[in-house]
Design an enzyme around this catalytic site. Structure first.
Site, short mmCIF file in Angstrom:
data_model
loop_
_atom_site.label_atom_id
_atom_site.label_comp_id
_atom_site.label_asym_id
_atom_site.label_seq_id
_atom_site.Cartn_x
_atom_site.Cartn_y
_atom_site.Cartn_z
N LYS A 1 65.97 -66.28 16.44
CA LYS A 1 65.89 -67.04 17.68
C LYS A 1 64.60 -67.85 17.75
O LYS A 1 64.57 -68.94 18.34
CB LYS A 1 66.03 -66.11 18.89
N TYR B 1 66.97 -60.51 14.54
CA TYR B 1 67.44 -61.29 15.69
C TYR B 1 66.30 -62.11 16.28
O TYR B 1 66.45 -63.32 16.53
CB TYR B 1 68.03 -60.36 16.74
#
Length: 260
Positions: free
Chosen positions: A162, A158
């Site tokens: 990002k 994750y």
């Protein structure tokens, strides 16, 4: 003397597209944009959820099913919107991925996160930016995360995805800014939502602490010692889109998490 137009008023009459618009933050973003007078296309994989989002703002929200990680699905979406001028693109769709050390993350889990969180942003920008550049006007807002800027153990896929969104945003801004298209990103901290409750549950199970302790450890990293709300994120998104001089910018909305 004519009163200056506010950011919200600048959105009225424009058409916005919000990915992941069927539930959670995406639904709140969709409704916030509709409340400014914009026409909004809510996009996602869950048709029933999209219809519920649209029903909450009758006539202002159009539901369209699409898998943003699939080029064919995105092409079909674009075809169905051939008569629409997409003035605003909000790339919100994302998946949280596993909560585990990197050495325990399976390659497929890694790929699944990047497929939606990065590939999806690329495909949507690639598809809808040309219409904006042709009109020499448009706004692209990518929903990133403070997790792309600071360590968060157990969330490598994750966080890496990002960080990639942040890099994509600044590079795309350099490409499209001279053509009148503003490209920015919004980086929320922990958002009080079902997704964060899932993460706290998984972290508690992984580390052997209570849910409350897992939440306390995470939230204590923010200077305000709380999470931000979905409504606060939506308010920030509307404000950013309303600022005509904003380009290649990233806004932290983390209750002070990055500062600590």
């Amino acid at each position: 003397m004519t009163a200056p137009r506010t950011g919200d008023q600048r959105l009225a009459g424009r058409t916005a597209l919000v990915t992941g618009g069927g539930s959670g933050l995406g639904a709140v973003l969709t409704h916030a944009l509709a409340d400014t007078g914009a026409r909004v296309v809510a996009v996602g994989r869950d048709e029933a959820a999209l219809e519920r989002t649209a029903a909450a703002r009758p006539g202002a929200v159009l539901a369209r099913q699409c898998d943003v990680s699939d080029p064919d699905s995105v092409a079909q979406l674009a075809g169905s919107l051939a008569d629409e001028h997409i003035d605003i693109l909000v790339n919100n769709a994302g998946v949280p991925g596993p909560v585990a050390p990197l050495t325990e993350v399976e390659p497929q889990d890694w790929d699944d996160v990047f497929a939606v969180n990065v590939r999806g942003v690329y495909l949507m920008c690639r598809t809808f930016a040309p219409g904006m550049t042709a009109r020499s006007d448009g706004d692209i807002l990518n929903i990133a995360s403070v997790s792309g800027k600071r360590p968060l153990a157990g969330r490598t896929p994750y966080c890496a995805s990002k960080a990639a969104v942040l890099g994509l945003t600044t590079t795309l801004a350099a490409e499209l800014g001279p053509q009148g298209v503003r490209v920015n990103s919004l980086s929320p901290g922990p958002v009080d939502s079902a997704r964060m409750r899932r993460n706290f549950t998984m972290e508690a199970e992984r580390t052997g602490v209570t849910y409350e302790e897992a939440e306390r450890r995470f939230v204590s990293r923010a200077l305000l010692e709380r999470m931000v709300t979905e409504e606060e994120v939506a308010e920030a998104a509307v404000a950013m889109i309303g600022l005509t001089g904003l380009c290649a910018a990233d806004l932290d909305l983390s209750a002070g998490m990055v500062a600590r």
